[in-house]
Design a protein around this motif. Structure first.
Motif, PDB file in Angstrom:
ATOM      1  N   SER A 150       0.852  -1.189   0.000  1.00 58.04           N
ATOM      2  CA  SER A 150       0.000   0.000   0.000  1.00 58.04           C
ATOM      3  C   SER A 150       0.888   1.239   0.000  1.00 58.04           C
ATOM      4  N   GLN A 151       0.481   2.272  -0.682  1.00 52.90           N
ATOM      5  CA  GLN A 151       1.306   3.459  -0.851  1.00 52.90           C
ATOM      6  C   GLN A 151       1.004   4.521   0.200  1.00 52.90           C
ATOM      7  N   PHE A 152       2.048   5.057   0.772  1.00 49.89           N
ATOM      8  CA  PHE A 152       1.917   6.062   1.826  1.00 49.89           C
ATOM      9  C   PHE A 152       1.122   7.275   1.347  1.00 49.89           C
ATOM     10  N   ASN A 153       1.517   7.842   0.213  1.00 49.12           N
ATOM     11  CA  ASN A 153       0.883   9.086  -0.232  1.00 49.12           C
ATOM     12  C   ASN A 153      -0.586   8.899  -0.558  1.00 49.12           C
ATOM     13  N   LEU A 154      -0.941   7.730  -1.077  1.00 48.45           N
ATOM     14  CA  LEU A 154      -2.330   7.494  -1.456  1.00 48.45           C
ATOM     15  C   LEU A 154      -3.242   7.506  -0.235  1.00 48.45           C
ATOM     16  N   ASN A 155      -2.747   7.002   0.885  1.00 41.05           N
ATOM     17  CA  ASN A 155      -3.579   6.914   2.083  1.00 41.05           C
ATOM     18  C   ASN A 155      -3.524   8.174   2.941  1.00 41.05           C
ATOM     19  N   PHE A 156      -2.360   8.815   3.002  1.00 42.52           N
ATOM     20  CA  PHE A 156      -2.188   9.922   3.937  1.00 42.52           C
ATOM     21  C   PHE A 156      -2.104  11.302   3.280  1.00 42.52           C
ATOM     22  N   LEU A 157      -1.690  11.372   2.015  1.00 46.38           N
ATOM     23  CA  LEU A 157      -1.402  12.680   1.415  1.00 46.38           C
ATOM     24  C   LEU A 157      -2.166  12.937   0.128  1.00 46.38           C
ATOM     25  N   SER A 158      -3.195  12.181  -0.147  1.00 47.18           N
ATOM     26  CA  SER A 158      -3.870  12.288  -1.447  1.00 47.18           C
ATOM     27  C   SER A 158      -4.464  13.677  -1.683  1.00 47.18           C
ATOM     28  N   THR A 159      -4.931  14.334  -0.635  1.00 44.41           N
ATOM     29  CA  THR A 159      -5.551  15.660  -0.814  1.00 44.41           C
ATOM     30  C   THR A 159      -4.525  16.723  -1.194  1.00 44.41           C
ATOM     31  N   LEU A 160      -3.240  16.435  -0.987  1.00 44.35           N
ATOM     32  CA  LEU A 160      -2.197  17.429  -1.253  1.00 44.35           C
ATOM     33  C   LEU A 160      -1.699  17.392  -2.690  1.00 44.35           C
ATOM     34  N   SER A 161      -2.314  16.567  -3.540  1.00 43.09           N
ATOM     35  CA  SER A 161      -1.897  16.503  -4.939  1.00 43.09           C
ATOM     36  C   SER A 161      -2.369  17.727  -5.717  1.00 43.09           C
ATOM     37  N   SER A 162      -3.292  18.479  -5.151  1.00 48.94           N
ATOM     38  CA  SER A 162      -3.775  19.718  -5.764  1.00 48.94           C
ATOM     39  C   SER A 162      -3.483  20.880  -4.819  1.00 48.94           C
ATOM     40  N   PRO A 163      -3.408  22.115  -5.333  1.00 51.40           N
ATOM     41  CA  PRO A 163      -3.065  23.272  -4.491  1.00 51.40           C
ATOM     42  C   PRO A 163      -4.037  23.471  -3.337  1.00 51.40           C
ATOM     43  N   GLN A 164      -3.471  23.782  -2.173  1.00 56.45           N
ATOM     44  CA  GLN A 164      -4.248  24.036  -0.957  1.00 56.45           C
ATOM     45  C   GLN A 164      -4.069  25.503  -0.573  1.00 56.45           C
ATOM     46  N   SER A 165      -5.158  26.179  -0.295  1.00 58.07           N
ATOM     47  CA  SER A 165      -5.086  27.594   0.062  1.00 58.07           C
ATOM     48  C   SER A 165      -5.175  27.777   1.566  1.00 58.07           C
ATOM     49  N   ILE A 166      -4.716  28.924   2.012  1.00 57.23           N
ATOM     50  CA  ILE A 166      -4.782  29.291   3.422  1.00 57.23           C
ATOM     51  C   ILE A 166      -5.509  30.625   3.527  1.00 57.23           C
ATOM     52  N   VAL A 167      -6.492  30.671   4.393  1.00 58.12           N
ATOM     53  CA  VAL A 167      -7.308  31.880   4.552  1.00 58.12           C
ATOM     54  C   VAL A 167      -6.420  33.083   4.889  1.00 58.12           C
ATOM     55  N   GLY A 168      -6.623  34.169   4.154  1.00 56.36           N
ATOM     56  CA  GLY A 168      -5.891  35.396   4.434  1.00 56.36           C
ATOM     57  C   GLY A 168      -4.561  35.514   3.732  1.00 56.36           C
ATOM     58  N   SER A 169      -4.223  34.541   2.873  1.00 53.90           N
ATOM     59  CA  SER A 169      -2.931  34.577   2.183  1.00 53.90           C
ATOM     60  C   SER A 169      -3.118  34.240   0.708  1.00 53.90           C
ATOM     61  N   ASP A 170      -2.258  34.817  -0.138  1.00 50.54           N
ATOM     62  CA  ASP A 170      -2.273  34.506  -1.564  1.00 50.54           C
ATOM     63  C   ASP A 170      -1.455  33.255  -1.881  1.00 50.54           C
ATOM     64  N   TRP A 171      -0.689  32.796  -0.900  1.00 52.36           N
ATOM     65  CA  TRP A 171       0.157  31.624  -1.126  1.00 52.36           C
ATOM     66  C   TRP A 171      -0.673  30.345  -1.083  1.00 52.36           C
ATOM     67  N   GLU A 172      -0.304  29.416  -1.932  1.00 53.47           N
ATOM     68  CA  GLU A 172      -0.871  28.069  -1.919  1.00 53.47           C
ATOM     69  C   GLU A 172       0.266  27.064  -1.793  1.00 53.47           C
ATOM     70  N   TYR A 173      -0.071  25.872  -1.345  1.00 54.45           N
ATOM     71  CA  TYR A 173       0.945  24.824  -1.213  1.00 54.45           C
ATOM     72  C   TYR A 173       0.365  23.504  -1.684  1.00 54.45           C
ATOM     73  N   GLN A 174       1.250  22.612  -2.131  1.00 61.19           N
ATOM     74  CA  GLN A 174       0.855  21.265  -2.503  1.00 61.19           C
ATOM     75  C   GLN A 174       2.078  20.360  -2.464  1.00 61.19           C
ATOM     76  N   LEU A 175       1.821  19.063  -2.483  1.00 58.76           N
ATOM     77  CA  LEU A 175       2.921  18.099  -2.490  1.00 58.76           C
ATOM     78  C   LEU A 175       3.724  18.285  -3.767  1.00 58.76           C
ATOM     79  N   SER A 176       5.031  18.318  -3.638  1.00 61.03           N
ATOM     80  CA  SER A 176       5.886  18.524  -4.801  1.00 61.03           C
ATOM     81  C   SER A 176       5.644  17.437  -5.847  1.00 61.03           C
TER      82      SER A 176
END
Length: 261
Positions: free
Chosen positions: A115-141
């Motif tokens: 079983s793959q680690f990223n598929l179970n624990f990090l799947s939501t990070l494959s697309s950009p994630q925003s943070i309220v109040g900031s223009d910066w976004e982050y995602q898994l490299s």
């Protein structure tokens, strides 16, 4: 029959898992609760007092005996959390060996050695994630991904990275590795913790449920991203060697919290 089982297993591995040294003291787990917002409301929902200790009053039971129905007092029988070494042995066990009954239960729940680690624990990070109040976004490299199998993550002396890419559409994007300098075994601890949680509370006493383990990983990454973005917005250079303080990071706090064996 064999090809049918193999086909089902391969299909299962395309989806997230279907069931959602004593170095971590009681103090460090309480400190984790007090020093990061990961604690609320997720971790404070844990109700079992025994989960916060080392299981000092627990019966000396065997997981294999419990699963096979051979325990003498199954209703009063629990065990402390098992180490990565134990789970490695489970995944390597063969049909007919004592630990294979544990592996079989995991397999029935869609949990396999590959079983793959990223598929179970990090799947939501494959697309950009925003943070309220900031223009910066982050995602898994997408260019520097580490995605170990459960068995590989459980091995000793291995180090895998969780690298986030930050981008605001204006400044130069940058990458930050969240799992360095004391957090090198993050993947190992998370996988072992998750496997323990799958047998909590009926057989293993652990601090979180499977879904809580997965949610806590995402929340630790979110809190880390907030710290990083705040530092950048305050003018700090993400390329500086001391830019991210790993000694107080949410990733290290979570690592210590999950490490109860």
């Amino acid at each position: 029959m064999e090809s049918t089982k193999l086909k089902k297993r391969n299909e299962d591995n395309t989806q997230p898992d279907s069931i959602k040294g004593k170095g971590s003291s009681r103090f460090s787990r309480r400190r984790f609760l007090q020093t990061t917002t990961i604690a609320t409301p997720l971790l404070l929902s844990v109700k079992s007092p025994a989960a916060w200790g080392g299981g000092g009053n627990l019966k000396n039971c065997s997981i294999t005996e419990m699963l096979s129905g051979n325990a003498s007092h199954p209703h009063s029988c629990q065990v402390d959390a098992k180490s990565p070494r134990y789970w490695r042995k489970v995944f390597k066990s063969q049909d007919g060996e004592d630990l294979y009954v544990v592996q079989d239960v995991l397999n029935q729940r869609g949990v396999f050695s590959d079983s793959q680690f990223n598929l179970n624990f990090l799947s939501t990070l494959s697309s950009p994630q925003s943070i309220v109040g900031s223009d910066w976004e982050y995602q898994l490299s997408s260019t520097l991904p580490d995605n170990p199998t459960y068995l590989n993550a459980l091995k000793n002396n291995t180090s895998y990275s969780i690298i986030l890419t930050f981008d605001n559409g204006v400044d130069q994007p940058f990458d930050i590795d969240l799992t360095k300098e004391g957090v090198d075994d993050f993947h190992q601890v998370v996988v072992a913790g998750y496997l323990n949680s799958l047998f909590h509370p009926s057989i293993i006493t652990y601090v979180l449920s499977p879904e809580q383990v997965k949610q806590s990983v995402i929340m630790a990454i979110l809190e880390s991203a907030k710290i990083i973005i705040n530092s950048v917005e305050n003018g700090e250079d993400p390329a500086a060697s001391n830019f991210f303080d790993y000694s107080t990071s949410p990733m290290l706090n979570l690592r210590n919290f999950l490490h109860t064996w």
